[in-house]
Design an enzyme around this catalytic site. Structure first.
Site: not given
Length: 768
Positions: A196, A223, A256, A307, A503, A720, A731
């Site tokens: 990770h 992962d 992932h 995994h 996992h 905007d 925004e």
């Protein structure tokens, strides 16, 4: 004989040697005191250790519950978009192209397209560049130099990143779905779990266990990316060593390694931050590279490494022969209606089944949506079979299916004739009687079947459980829970000894279950917080006896006592939990009022625990956590409004935002950022006004709101704020705050989005 202990017996007295007897008497008394002291110390230590273990266990459950709740949100969010797309009929070719660009997964990029994306030779490396340089074919020194450069916080130039990804893809394409590794050729095989994005853990493994070599094989079990800040560097190191030692270095795909998951958990953002110019190319190639990663590894045909886990439907033979490249994202299959096909009368007449106020456009919580990754078919009927988070579609129209089959067959036959030197079935200049999008569909290989889909999702997302059987993994929102009998059935069927999976983060870095037939390995230490967990890897020799090595990559943890580590981690977990509670303050207040029938403003602590669980649904021991979350009272009651105000003060001390808006931002910011990245499909960091107009039209269609294109354009221009013709993430979030503020100021039931209405009936966000 007396049953009294020897130290309680009266000392013997003699007429001679009375001094010696007195010494024995005092020795016995001292021994008695020593034994009692040792017993008291032992009892005290056991109670102390038990309390620490209880705190550690509660802390762990908090972290895991919040993590898995986030994964459920990701799946629900994707289901929300899937539902919108599946029930939205484009009214023009422009809208159809927009939806294709944004939501349709580019499952099968052509070789020419990949060559164009991998055009690294045109990228110049400036003379001022001081980072690592690569030349191909790679040598061991190149990979080692890459590790050292990343340790020194140097960054690899985009040219070398693209070059390395190009070579990696060429290598992965040649690999089988299930790799075979033998201990006959290596002294040992080292299996590592999730990293990770934590580069320190990878470097520590190589430092402690040794760099990859012909004598030291490695299997990394998925992962590699997300959450940590060095995912790019980890990928570059792993890919480099795989190219240097293709027979000794193996990679498995994790859940992932998925571009849709990366949108939420940070990898997409990391790539675009580190490679602002060439980040789009890198992400596009990585999407394809992830699809080519092998699904599992077999050691000596006896140890299966994958995994997530298995299910009662796992078929290794099917996994070995399916086209893994077709599985672009495990979150959903492409089950959209055919473009341009008008909705049936029944579909048109059925509005979204939202109770009361339509679901706001920024929330994936529509009551008309499925709550789990199981999605309704095109006819709205639930899918049959075991619930394993596998999206499936309804039965295809027979006439439409026949037409598509005939079209694909004619095209393939025509291509074969032309390749063989025969004239095609169409006369020269005769138009092809298919639409452009139909032609592009015909160029692609067939999509994965539901059965193939189930196989891949289950091995990437599943977790073991202590109970027998196999059931849907509702905690994660994907895969299944599999019991000891499912494990034993698979081991016997394929003559295996045990499984190695990853996992799941484990406090000690590893965990055996199912009578030591399933071993979980997790290699990212300090995953939740410094001191939260150890990392681990496992080494297997010819005897296939697992030898586990644990470690802490962060040196600071070695300076802390056990109590200090637990206190530090507990504080971080409770802070995250308070943020979660604050994010649901409005819902909690409503639930508290249900328990306060007399409207006294007070509820019992047991009612508090029940209400909190009914809102958050984290499955935590709230009564045990109450002392850390609620101030004690003499009569075991809670003034709930004051308690909620206290939660708000903790968060407002860091933010200059009104409480209700901040609450909503806390609850939805992750979803909002993910939505922004989905709309921003080219990863430019901006949404064009046209993209915003199209996506708003999609949302308004779902909410059954009649709004004209001019009104949508006015809304986009008002968002905007700097008037540059694009909407950035700040925004986007600011507009969300304004929309939510306008809703809270008016009648909530009449305000699905902004409530300021002009003469033309257009809704706009109010000004501050």
């Amino acid at each position: 004989m007396s049953s009294l202990p020897f130290w309680n017996k009266k000392p013997c007295t003699y007429t001679m040697g009375s001094g010696t007897s007195t010494q024995h008497h005092f020795a016995f008394q001292n021994a008695e005191k020593a034994f009692r002291a040792a017993t008291l110390i032992q009892r005290w230590y056991r109670r102390y250790a038990a309390r620490l273990e209880m705190r550690r266990h509660c802390t762990w459950r908090i972290f895991q519950s919040i993590e898995y709740a986030g994964q459920q949100d990701q799946v629900k969010l994707h289901d929300f978009f899937s539902y919108l797309v599946d029930h939205f009929t484009p009214s023009s070719n422009h809208e159809r192209d927009f939806l294709n660009h944004m939501f349709t997964e580019k499952t099968f990029p052509q070789d020419a397209e990949m060559e164009k994306l991998s055009d690294y030779e045109s990228i110049e490396v400036p003379d001022s560049y001081t980072g690592p340089r690569l030349s191909f074919p790679l040598l061991p020194d190149h990979a080692t130099a890459l590790v050292e450069a990343f340790r020194l916080k140097q960054q690899l130039h985009a040219r070398y990143v693209l070059n390395l990804l190009h070579e990696t893809r060429k290598h992965l394409v040649q690999l089988p779905n299930i790799n075979r590794v033998s201990t006959c050729y290596s002294e040992e095989v080292t299996v590592c779990g999730d990293l990770h994005g934590q580069l320190d853990d990878l470097i520590f493994i190589f430092y402690k266990n040794g760099l990859p070599s012909p004598e030291k094989a490695y299997v990394f079990n998925g992962d590699f990316v997300d959450r940590g800040k060095d995912s790019v560097e980890i990928l570059m190191v792993l890919f480099a060593f795989m190219l240097v030692y293709p027979k000794e270095f193996h990679l498995n795909r994790g859940n992932h390694e998925d571009y849709m998951v990366n949108l939420r958990y940070g990898f997409t953002k990391e790539v675009m931050h580190k490679y602002k110019i060439h980040g789009k190319k890198i992400l596009k190639i990585l999407q394809d590279v992830f699809c080519w990663l092998p699904l599992a590894t077999l050691i000596d045909e006896k140890v299966l490494i994958l995994h997530g886990g298995v299910s009662d439907m796992t078929d290794l033979e099917l996994l070995a022969k399916l086209d893994r490249h077709k599985i672009v994202s495990t979150l959903r299959r492409k089950t959209r209606k055919e473009h341009g096909k008008p909705a049936t009368t029944q579909e048109k007449a059925t509005p979204p089944s939202c109770a009361g106020r339509p679901t706001p456009w920024f929330l994936p919580q529509s009551r008309s949506l499925p709550a789990s990754p199981l999605r309704l078919g095109s006819r709205g009927a639930p899918c049959a079979g075991r619930s394993s988070s596998i999206p499936c579609s309804g039965p295809a129209d027979a006439e439409d299916l026949a037409r598509r089959v005939r079209r694909s067959g004619d095209l393939e036959l025509d291509r074969g004739r032309q390749q063989a030197g025969f004239p095609g079935s169409r006369a020269q200049g005769e138009p092809l009687l298919v639409t452009p999008e139909a032609d592009s569909d015909a160029d692609e290989p067939p999509e994965p079947t539901p059965e193939e889909w189930k196989q891949v999702v289950d091995i990437l997302w599943s977790d073991p459980m202590a109970q027998e059987g196999c059931k849907a993994n509702t905690v994660r929102g994907g895969g299944c829970y599999f019991g000891p009998n499912v494990t034993e059935q698979l081991l016997q069927k394929y003559n295996l000894q045990f499984l190695i999976r990853s996992h799941e983060c484990k406090p000690e870095g590893y965990e055996f279950c199912h009578s030591r037939k399933v071993l979980t390995i997790f290699s990212a230490s300090n995953y939740y917080e410094v001191g939260s967990n150890r990392g681990a890897y496992v080494k297997l020799g010819p005897a296939l006896t697992p030898y586990i090595v644990q470690y802490q990559a962060n040196k600071a943890t070695h300076m802390l006592t056990m109590r200090q580590r637990i206190s530090r981690v507990e504080e971080s977990a409770l802070r995250s939990l308070r943020e979660k509670l604050f994010a649901h303050s409005s819902h909690l207040l409503g639930e508290f009022k249900k328990h306060d029938a007399d409207k006294t403003g007070f509820i019992s602590l047991s009612d508090w625990a029940e209400a909190v669980e009914s809102v958050l649904r984290l499955g935590l021991p709230w009564r045990m956590l109450r002392p850390q979350l609620v101030s004690s009272s003499m009569d075991n009651t809670l003034e709930y409004k004051s308690w909620l105000e206290g939660l708000a003060k903790e968060q407002l001390s860091h933010e200059n935002i009104q409480s209700s808006l901040l609450e909503t931002l806390y609850r939805n910011r992750s979803n909002l950022e993910t939505i922004f990245r989905i709309i921003d499909s080219d990863h430019s960091g901006f949404i064009s006004l046209d993209e915003f107009r199209q996506i708003w039209k999609l949302f308004s269609s779902h909410m059954n709101i009649d709004i004209t294109d001019d009104c949508i354009c006015d809304l986009a221009r008002s968002i905007d704020f700097n008037k540059d013709g694009h909407i950035d993430i700040n925004e986007f979030l600011e507009a969300f705050r304004l929309v939510e503020q306008s809703c809270t100021e008016g009648d909530a039931s009449d305000c699905p989005q902004a409530t300021n209405t002009n003469d033309s009936g257009c809704s706009k966000p109010s000004t501050p």
